[in-house]
Design an enzyme around this catalytic site. Structure first.
Site, PDB file in Angstrom:
ATOM      1  N   ASP A   1      66.525  78.381 -14.040  1.00  0.00           N
ATOM      2  CA  ASP A   1      67.281  77.283 -14.312  1.00  0.00           C
ATOM      3  C   ASP A   1      66.470  76.230 -15.303  1.00  0.00           C
ATOM      4  O   ASP A   1      65.506  76.375 -15.589  1.00  0.00           O
ATOM      5  CB  ASP A   1      67.800  76.595 -13.076  1.00  0.00           C
ATOM      6  CG  ASP A   1      66.395  76.230 -12.323  1.00  0.00           C
ATOM      7  OD1 ASP A   1      65.609  77.262 -11.983  1.00  0.00           O
ATOM      8  OD2 ASP A   1      66.215  74.967 -12.072  1.00  0.00           O
TER       9      ASP A   1
ATOM     10  N   GLU B   1      64.935  75.469  -9.362  1.00  0.00           N
ATOM     11  CA  GLU B   1      63.831  74.586  -9.520  1.00  0.00           C
ATOM     12  C   GLU B   1      63.784  73.203  -9.877  1.00  0.00           C
ATOM     13  O   GLU B   1      63.211  72.274  -9.187  1.00  0.00           O
ATOM     14  CB  GLU B   1      62.717  75.063 -10.094  1.00  0.00           C
ATOM     15  CG  GLU B   1      61.361  74.614 -10.195  1.00  0.00           C
ATOM     16  CD  GLU B   1      60.902  73.284 -11.055  1.00  0.00           C
ATOM     17  OE1 GLU B   1      59.850  72.783 -10.857  1.00  0.00           O
ATOM     18  OE2 GLU B   1      61.480  72.936 -11.994  1.00  0.00           O
TER      19      GLU B   1
END
Ligand code: NAG
Ligand code: NAG
Ligand code: NAG
Ligand code: NAG
Ligand code: NAG
Ligand code: NAG
Ligand code: ZN
Length: 581
Positions: free
Chosen positions: A166, A233
C-alpha cells in the site's frame, strides 16, 4: 593537594610565592565552583584508535559466488539493458493504485474497497513468473502475501524480507504540484517519480527481482527465504502485517527467524562527518495517542461560567506545551551508539576534538552527557530521537454560538523515547490534567480509573482520559555486536566499497539508528531479536531527498539498483551456518 588529572599531565616542582599561593587558591575555588573541572576531565580524555571496541568496523563480506563470477551483480548495477527492464518493473508497480486511507472497513466487510490490490497481485504474477512458478506463494486475509522458498538446511533459521504493497494517498489539491503525475511511474533519466516510488514499492520490487534472478540462475538456498508484504502499513498494519505475523509465528514459532529486514533508512552522507554512513534502524520509538474529553454542564451562553470546557481544555493545552518531556540519552538508545561511531570514525576530521571526547564520556559522565544532549537538542530533526514527543493534533468542542460547549476533546500524539514507556507517558499526562482539574474542581477518570476527585465535588465536570488503541511500547533494541550484525554491515561494506563507491578511501561504517515513525516491524517482534529497518541504497539526504508521503515522491534509479544488488549479495552471503550467531 587534591589529585587533579591536571597534575599527571603537567607535574610542577616550582615553589610558589605567596601571590602564587593566593592565585592558586582562587584558581581552585573557580575550578571547583564552576564547570571548569568537568571540562578538564573531558579535555584529558583520549580518543581511541579505530581498533577499539567502540563502534568496531568488521571486514567486508561477499558471498562465495562473487569470487567465482561477479558478472550478475555487475549487470544489476551497470548494465543498460537490465536497467531499462528494471525501470519498467518499478514503473509498472507505481502505475497500479494501491492508496489506502485511515479507517477503511475490514476486507470481509467491504471486499470492494480492497479490490484494487487484486490488480497489484496480477501485476506481480505477470512480472515475476518464475517466482510464482517455483516459490510457494500464499495469501493472508486475502491481500497479504507470503513467499516461502524452502532451503535445504532445516537447521538454519529462515530470513524474512518485508515491505508493504500500500501507499499513502495523493491529496487531490496537490495534483497540479507534481512534476509528473503520481501514477504514471515516469522516469526522467535519473529519477523515477510517483506515489510509492520510495515508500516502498521500490523495496518490494527489489526483493522480487532478486528472487526472480536467483530462480533463473538455478540457485538452491540452504537457508529458507521468506518474503512478506502487508497491505495496510500506512494505516496501522492490523489487516496485513499483523495477520502475516500470526501465520508466521504459528508456522515457525517464536524467535524462529534469522533476521527481519524491513523498509528503513539506508546510506547517506552524514551531515556531521561528511562521509558515507549506513544507518540500519535497530530501534523504534513507542507510540500513543492520548485523548482527553471534558464534559461540563451545558446552558445558555448569556450566563456563562468563568471557564467553559473549551477554555479549560485550552488551559490544559497551554500547560502541556509549556512542559515538554525531558531528554534522556543512555547507551540503550541506538542514537547513543550512532554518536559514538561518529566520534571514532571521522576520517575528514570534521568533529572538533573536544566534542568527540564529550561524546566518548557521555556514557558515564553526567556533565558530558548533558553537553551531548544539549547539542542533539539544538536540531529539530535529531531532538526527538532522545525524548518523547508530544503534539496537540486534534481539538473539538462546541456546536452552537448560543449554547455552552458541553464537551471538548483534545488528542495528543506521543512518540515515546526508547528509555521510556506507555505507562510513564500516561502518568505524565494525568499529572497535568489533575493540575487543571484541581483549579476548576473537576473529576479526572484516566483509563477507567478515578485518579482525582475534588473534596467537595459540585458537578462541575469530568475529564475522561483514554486512548483508542492500546499504545505501542518502544521496540526491543536489535543487537549490533553479534554475527547477524557483522554480516549485515559486512555485506554493506562489500557492495558499496567494492562495487558502488569504488574510489572511496575510508571504510563505510554501519551505525545503529532509530526511526521516529513506526513500520510493520511492530508485529514481528516475536519472530526475532534481529530486526533491521534498513533499505541499503545511497541517497544524499534521506529526509529531504525523496518526497516521502508528499508531492513529487521520487527515487534516484541508481539507488534502486543498489538495493537490488545488496539483496542479491546478502541472501547468498548469509546462506551458511557461519552467518548465525
Ligand atoms: C570481477 O571479476 C573480474 C574477473 O575475475 C575481475 O577482473 C574484476 O576485477 C572483478 N570486479 C570487481 C568489481 O571485483
Ligand atoms: C480524489 O478525487 C477522486 C476523483 O474525484 C476521488 O475518487 C478520490 O477519492 C479523491 N482522493 C482523495 C484523497 O480525496
Ligand atoms: C473504559 O472506558 C472506555 C471509554 O472511556 C469504555 O469504552 C470501556 O468500555 C471501558 N472499559 C471498562 C472495562 O470499563
Ligand atoms: C552484546 O552486548 C550485550 C550487552 O552489552 C551483551 O549482553 C552480549 O553478550 C553481547 N553479545 C555478544 C555476542 O557479544
Ligand atoms: C571516483 O573517481 C572518478 C574517476 O577518477 C571520479 O570521476 C569521481 O568523482 C570519483 N568519485 C569520488 C566519490 O571521489
Ligand atoms: C507475541 O507473543 C506474546 C506472548 O505469547 C503475545 O501475547 C503477543 O500477542 C505476540 N505479539 C504479536 C505481535 O504477535
Ligand atoms: Zn513505508
Amino acid at each position: 593537594m587534591i589529585g587533579l588529572p591536571l597534575d599527571d599531565a603537567s607535574p610542577r616542582t616550582k615553589k610558589y610565592t605567596s601571590v602564587g599561593a593566593a592565585s592558586l587558591i582562587i584558581f581552585l575555588i573557580v575550578f571547583f565552583s564552576t564547570n571548569l573541572f568537568e571540562y578538564t576531565k573531558i579535555f584529558f580524555t583520549t580518543i581511541p584508535k579505530d581498533d577499539s571496541n567502540i563502534c568496531p568496523v568488521g571486514k567486508p563480506i561477499a558471498p562465495a559466488s562473487f569470487y567465482k563470477d561477479n558478472s550478475t551483480v555487475l549487470t544489476i548495477l551497470n548494465n543498460e539493458e537490465y536497467r531499462e527492464k528494471s525501470i519498467k518493473r518499478l514503473s509498472g508497480a507505481i502505475q497500479i493504485d494501491t492508496q489506502i486511507f485511515d479507517n477503511q472497513p475490514d476486507v470481509d466487510e467491504s471486499p470492494k474497497t480492497w479490490e484494487k490490490f487484486e490488480n497489484f497481485h496480477k501485476y506481480l504474477k505477470k512480472t515475476f513468473p518464475l517466482v510464482y512458478e517455483q516459490i510457494e506463494v500464499e495469501t493472508v486475509n486475502t491481500y497479504g502475501l507470503i513467499y516461502t522458498w524452502k532451503g535445504s538446511a532445516k537447521k538454519l533459521k529462515p530470513i524474512l524480507l518485508t515491505a508493504h504493497q500500500d501507499t499513502v494517498p495523493v491529496q487531490n489539491e496537490t495534483l497540479d504540484k507534481w512534476t509528473f503525475p503520481p501514477f504514471e511511474g515516469h522516469y526522467d533519466g535519473k529519477f523515477i517519480y510517483g506515489r510509492g516510488a520510495a515508500d516502498c514499492k521500490n523495496v518490494l520490487i527489489a526483493i522480487l527481482e532478486t528472487l526472480e534472478l536467483l530462480v533463473i540462475q538455478g540457485y538452491k538456498p540452504e537457508r529458507t527465504i521468506v518474503a512478506a508484504f502487508g497491505f495496510d502499513e500506512e494505516s496501522s498494519g492490523l489487516r496485513g502485517a499483523s495477520r502475516i505475523a500470526e501465520v508466521l509465528e504459528n508456522k515457525w514459532g517464536k524467535d524462529s527467524f534469522y533476521a527481519v529486514v524491513d523498509e528503513g533508512a539506508g546510506l547517506s552522507k552524514d551531515p556531521i562527518t561528511k562521509t558515507v554512513f549506513a544507518n540500519p534502524g535497530t530501534g523504534e520509538k513507542g507510540y500513543i495517542d492520548i485523548l482527553v474529553d471534558l464534559t461540563t454542564p451545558g446552558g445558555h451562553s448569556s450566563i456563562p461560567p468563568d471557564h467553559t470546557s473549551i477554555g479549560i481544555v485550552s488551559e490544559l493545552g497551554y500547560l502541556i506545551e509549556k512542559d515538554p518531556f525531558e531528554p534522556i540519552l543512555t547507551p540503550e538508545n541506538p542514537i547513543f551508539e550512532y554518536f559514538q561511531c561518529l566520534a571514532v570514525h571521522d576520517p575528514k576530521n570534521k568533529i572538533p576534538k573536544f566534542f568527540k571526547k564529550t561524546i566518548l564520556r557521555a556514557a558515564y559522565d553526567k556533565f558530558a552527557n548533558a553537553k551531548l544532549v544539549e547539542a542533539i537538542s539544538k536540531n529539530r530533526i535529531t531532538k526527538y530521537l532522545i525524548r518523547t514527543s508530544q503534539a496537540l493534533d486534534i481539538i473539538n468542542g462546541g456546536v452552537k454560538a448560543n449554547a455552552l460547549p458541553e464537551n471538548t476533546k483534545l488528542l495528543v500524539n506521543h512518540r515515546i523515547a526508547i528509555e521510556s514507556n506507555v505507562a510513564d507517558t500516561i502518568k505524565h499526562f494525568n499529572k497535568r490534567v489533575i493540575e487543571v482539574a484541581k483549579e476548576h474542581n473537576l473529576k479526572v477518570v484516566s483509563f477507567n480509573e478515578t485518579v482525582y476527585e475534588p473534596k467537595e465535588y459540585n458537578g462541575a465536570g469530568v475529564f475522561n482520559i483514554y486512548s483508542t488503541h492500546g499504545g505501542l511500547e518502544s521496540a526491543p533494541v536489535t543487537p549490533s555486536n553479534d554475527t547477524v550484525w557483522k554480516y549485515l554491515s559486512g555485506v554493506t561494506r562489500h557492495v558499496f566499497e567494492d562495487l558502488v563507491f569504488t574510489n572511496i578511501s575510508y571504510p563505510i561504517v554501519s551505525s545503529p539508528s532509530i526511526m521516529t515513525g513506526n513500520t510493520d516491524t511492530r508485529y514481528y517482534w516475536n519472530l526475532t531479536r534481529n530486526i533491521f529497518r534498513y533499505s541499503p541504497f545511497y541517497v544524499e539526504s534521506f529526509i529531504a531527498g525523496m518526497g516521502i508521503h508528499s508531492v513529487d515522491e521520487r527515487l534516484e534509479f541508481d539507488g534502486h539498483l543498489q538495493l537490488h544488488a545488496w539483496f542479491y549479495e546478502y541472501l547468498q552471503a548469509i546462506d551458511t551456518a557461519k552467518a548465525d550467531n
